[in-house]
Motif scaffolding. Structure first.
Motif, PDB file in Angstrom:
ATOM      1  N   ASP A 139       3.917 -18.413  28.405  1.00 64.79           N
ATOM      2  CA  ASP A 139       4.172 -17.434  27.334  1.00 64.79           C
ATOM      3  C   ASP A 139       5.567 -17.561  26.741  1.00 64.79           C
ATOM      4  O   ASP A 139       6.178 -16.567  26.346  1.00 64.79           O
ATOM      5  CB  ASP A 139       3.949 -15.995  27.845  1.00 64.79           C
ATOM      6  CG  ASP A 139       2.636 -15.845  28.570  1.00 64.79           C
ATOM      7  OD1 ASP A 139       1.634 -16.314  28.023  1.00 64.79           O
ATOM      8  OD2 ASP A 139       2.613 -15.285  29.688  1.00 64.79           O
TER       9      ASP A 139
ATOM     10  N   GLY B   4      -3.437 -18.893  26.388  1.00 68.74           N
ATOM     11  CA  GLY B   4      -3.718 -18.165  25.151  1.00 68.74           C
ATOM     12  C   GLY B   4      -2.586 -18.387  24.177  1.00 68.74           C
ATOM     13  O   GLY B   4      -1.426 -18.233  24.524  1.00 68.74           O
TER      14      GLY B   4
ATOM     15  N   GLY C 144      -2.899 -13.004  41.095  1.00 68.52           N
ATOM     16  CA  GLY C 144      -3.110 -12.186  39.888  1.00 68.52           C
ATOM     17  C   GLY C 144      -3.660 -13.091  38.795  1.00 68.52           C
ATOM     18  O   GLY C 144      -3.101 -13.175  37.710  1.00 68.52           O
TER      19      GLY C 144
ATOM     20  N   THR D 165      -6.165 -15.043  35.956  1.00 68.25           N
ATOM     21  CA  THR D 165      -6.774 -14.571  34.710  1.00 68.25           C
ATOM     22  C   THR D 165      -8.288 -14.354  34.885  1.00 68.25           C
ATOM     23  O   THR D 165      -8.966 -13.987  33.929  1.00 68.25           O
ATOM     24  CB  THR D 165      -6.536 -15.582  33.575  1.00 68.25           C
ATOM     25  OG1 THR D 165      -7.082 -16.841  33.985  1.00 68.25           O
ATOM     26  CG2 THR D 165      -5.053 -15.762  33.281  1.00 68.25           C
ATOM     27  N   LYS D 166      -8.794 -14.642  36.074  1.00 64.76           N
ATOM     28  CA  LYS D 166     -10.213 -14.436  36.427  1.00 64.76           C
ATOM     29  C   LYS D 166     -11.166 -15.308  35.617  1.00 64.76           C
ATOM     30  O   LYS D 166     -12.321 -14.954  35.406  1.00 64.76           O
ATOM     31  CB  LYS D 166     -10.613 -12.960  36.254  1.00 64.76           C
ATOM     32  CG  LYS D 166      -9.742 -11.983  37.030  1.00 64.76           C
ATOM     33  CD  LYS D 166     -10.323 -10.576  36.910  1.00 64.76           C
ATOM     34  CE  LYS D 166      -9.587  -9.568  37.749  1.00 64.76           C
ATOM     35  NZ  LYS D 166      -8.287  -9.178  37.221  1.00 64.76           N
TER      36      LYS D 166
ATOM     37  N   GLN E  73       0.476 -22.828  30.154  1.00 62.75           N
ATOM     38  CA  GLN E  73       1.220 -22.161  31.241  1.00 62.75           C
ATOM     39  C   GLN E  73       2.669 -22.675  31.235  1.00 62.75           C
ATOM     40  O   GLN E  73       3.160 -23.060  30.201  1.00 62.75           O
ATOM     41  CB  GLN E  73       0.548 -22.358  32.600  1.00 62.75           C
ATOM     42  CG  GLN E  73      -0.784 -21.625  32.755  1.00 62.75           C
ATOM     43  CD  GLN E  73      -1.963 -22.415  32.254  1.00 62.75           C
ATOM     44  OE1 GLN E  73      -2.089 -23.588  32.536  1.00 62.75           O
ATOM     45  NE2 GLN E  73      -2.831 -21.781  31.507  1.00 62.75           N
TER      46      GLN E  73
ATOM     47  N   THR F  56      -0.634 -21.423  38.971  1.00 62.60           N
ATOM     48  CA  THR F  56      -1.967 -21.792  38.518  1.00 62.60           C
ATOM     49  C   THR F  56      -2.393 -23.019  39.321  1.00 62.60           C
ATOM     50  O   THR F  56      -1.708 -23.410  40.278  1.00 62.60           O
ATOM     51  CB  THR F  56      -2.010 -22.001  36.983  1.00 62.60           C
ATOM     52  OG1 THR F  56      -3.384 -22.105  36.591  1.00 62.60           O
ATOM     53  CG2 THR F  56      -1.220 -23.227  36.530  1.00 62.60           C
TER      54      THR F  56
HETATM   55  P1  IMP Z   1      -5.067 -18.695  36.899  1.00 65.46           P
HETATM   56  O1  IMP Z   1      -4.468 -19.809  36.111  1.00 65.46           O
HETATM   57  O2  IMP Z   1      -6.017 -17.837  36.111  1.00 65.46           O
HETATM   58  O3  IMP Z   1      -5.664 -19.164  38.183  1.00 65.46           O
HETATM   59  O4  IMP Z   1      -3.867 -17.705  37.324  1.00 65.46           O
HETATM   60  C1  IMP Z   1      -2.871 -18.091  38.235  1.00 65.46           C
HETATM   61  C2  IMP Z   1      -1.519 -17.543  37.832  1.00 65.46           C
HETATM   62  O5  IMP Z   1      -1.094 -18.146  36.625  1.00 65.46           O
HETATM   63  C3  IMP Z   1      -1.506 -16.043  37.563  1.00 65.46           C
HETATM   64  O6  IMP Z   1      -0.236 -15.530  37.987  1.00 65.46           O
HETATM   65  C4  IMP Z   1      -1.637 -15.948  36.062  1.00 65.46           C
HETATM   66  O7  IMP Z   1      -1.108 -14.750  35.551  1.00 65.46           O
HETATM   67  C5  IMP Z   1      -0.815 -17.155  35.638  1.00 65.46           C
HETATM   68  N1  IMP Z   1      -1.216 -17.708  34.339  1.00 65.46           N
HETATM   69  C6  IMP Z   1      -2.315 -18.435  34.070  1.00 65.46           C
HETATM   70  N2  IMP Z   1      -2.337 -18.787  32.782  1.00 65.46           N
HETATM   71  C7  IMP Z   1      -1.243 -18.284  32.215  1.00 65.46           C
HETATM   72  C8  IMP Z   1      -0.694 -18.355  30.889  1.00 65.46           C
HETATM   73  O8  IMP Z   1      -1.239 -18.976  29.959  1.00 65.46           O
HETATM   74  N3  IMP Z   1       0.495 -17.709  30.712  1.00 65.46           N
HETATM   75  C9  IMP Z   1       1.142 -17.070  31.717  1.00 65.46           C
HETATM   76  N4  IMP Z   1       0.671 -16.997  32.952  1.00 65.46           N
HETATM   77  C10 IMP Z   1      -0.506 -17.595  33.205  1.00 65.46           C
END
Ligand code: IMP
Length: 426
Positions: A13, A40, A126, A128-129, A223, A238
């Motif tokens: 972000d 995103g 935590g 993003t599911k 990310q 991630t």
């Molecule tokens: P995952 O990628 O959904 O498995 O999430 C793992 C971690 O990465 C969590 O702490 C999320 O909040 C973080 N995360 C995943 N994608 C993003 C992103 O695009 N921006 C910021 N944090 C992210």
């Protein structure tokens, strides 16, 4: 330009979408190489707002190829919806190319993401599911379903017949009410395959041919560095390699092809998800920056945690990515504060620490050490955007010079607002 990689230097972000879009103007190919629809990007195009999760932001530039590389984990349902919604708004998606080797997010991956987070308790990231972690787990465990499998019915069914009973047993063991039927998943994914077929190619061949012909390729990281599976704040990361090296693995382009690596740095720090955050700002100041910076997740809408810029994190990022330049974003958000701080190190048991520890639990006990700077007033940012870097307030320039000196990486761009033209070059 040749091959440029754009990487978030913090926890994601950082405003990569806007800078990527700016670079996309000068590129022929814009490539995603890791992550999935956990990312995103919000992009302003012709005064309309677009939120993209999978499609590379270069899709808005006519005649440019938008590539989803082999390192991306693709939820086909989400990709199809994104393509359809772009087409509905008259954005041509015929130049979107999807790697035949990318792994697919399956319905059980999303369910496993929820289950794993529940089982992990205080160790949960935590997420993003969206099923990102379980999909990468299956990829590495070689249980993955890849894009190319959608076009080989025998192989697809065979793979589903092996993996689905395992998943059903797992959910049964945890008394979870989830079950998948091989035939149903098979049909659904074959249908997705039909819809995506015209986009599917060997993207490594395409990208290497493009580079051989002197075309410009932009790799768009998702990310951020500190969410990298190897170098980030594990296990609160991630599941992919978000650092610059990931661009090679996730696209099939060799490291000698990469000509520059641009690190995107938010003028402060933000973080979604759990885990330690040494320079975190709580209370009114944190709330003020969150509101002014619109710090709410593009994918989940969650409020982001915010804090001062952390140089320990940033010098780490410069090292593991070999940044050749920096783009500082959201500088305008800090305007109006009397004092602005940068975290330069941590103090622990009387010692000053300047490297991020591998045992990140230690970060909870580290006290941040700050360098303080005089703030700068609110400005007419459009006017500054027109006049250029020199027109920035003196105190803001001092703040930027300090970052440049400490990271030993030149600042190339400073973003001072959400609009495309609100960026000044240094
Ligand atoms: P995952 O990628 O959904 O498995 O999430 C793992 C971690 O990465 C969590 O702490 C999320 O909040 C973080 N995360 C995943 N994608 C993003 C992103 O695009 N921006 C910021 N944090 C992210």
């Amino acid at each position: 330009m040749a091959a440029t990689v754009i990487i978030g230097a913090q926890w994601g972000d950082e405003g990569k979408g806007k800078i990527t879009d700016y670079y996309a103007e000068r590129s022929d190919y814009i490539v995603r190489f890791q992550g999935g629809n956990n990312a995103g990007h919000t992009i302003k195009y012709q005064d309309e707002e677009f939120k993209l999760h999978l499609v590379p932001s270069g899709i808005f530039r006519e005649g440019k190829k938008a590539v989803i590389g082999n390192g991306v984990v693709v939820d086909p349902k989400v990709l199809i919806e994104e393509i359809e919604s772009l087409e509905e708004r008259d954005i041509d998606t015929s130049d979107l190319i999807l790697s035949d080797r990318a792994n697919l997010i399956m319905p059980y991956h999303r369910a496993e993401d929820l289950l794993e987070e529940k089982l992990k308790g205080d160790l949960k990231a935590g997420t993003t599911k969206k099923g990102i972690g379980p999909c990468y787990s299956d990829k590495v465990g070689r249980f993955g379903i890849r894009v190319i499998d959608l076009y080989n019915p025998k192989s697809l069914r065979n793979k589903l017949e092996k993996v689905i009973p395992m998943k059903n047993k797992l959910f049964d063991a945890y008394d979870e009410d989830e079950e998948w039927d091989v035939e149903e998943v098979f049909q659904k994914y074959r249908d997705y395959g039909k819809k995506l077929e015209k986009h599917v190619e060997d993207t490594s061949v395409i990208l290497n041919e493009a580079l051989n012909q002197g075309e410009d390729v932009l790799f768009e990281g998702a990310q951020g560095t500190h969410l990298d599976i190897d170098h980030g704040v594990y296990p609160y990361t991630t599941s992919s390699n978000t650092i610059a090296g990931g661009a090679c693995c996730g696209s099939g382009v060799g490291p000698r092809e990469i000509s520059s690596v641009l690190g995107i740095v938010k003028a402060y720090t933000s973080r979604v998800g759990t885990g330690p955050f040494p320079a975190e700002l709580e209370g009114d100041l944190g709330e003020h920056i969150r509101e002014k910076g619109g710090e709410y997740g593009t994918t989940t809408g969650r409020p982001r945690r915010v804090g001062w810029l952390d140089l320990v994190m940033l010098t780490f990022s410069a090292r593991v990515n070999s940044f050749s330049g920096l783009a500082i974003t959201n500088l305008d958000v800090l305007a109006g504060l009397d004092e602005v701080k940068i975290c330069t190190g941590y103090r622990y048991e009387g010692k000053e620490i300047r490297e991020f520890p591998a045992d990140i639990e230690k970060l909870y006990d580290f006290d941040p050490v700050y360098e303080s700077f005089e703030g700068w007033e609110e400005q007419d940012w459009d006017e500054i955007a027109e006049k250029g870097y020199e027109a920035l307030p003196e105190n803001a320039k001092e703040y930027l010079d300090y970052i440049e000196r400490k990271t030993e990486v030149p600042i190339k761009h400073v973003s001072i607002g959400p609009k495309r033209d609100q960026t000044v070059e240094k």
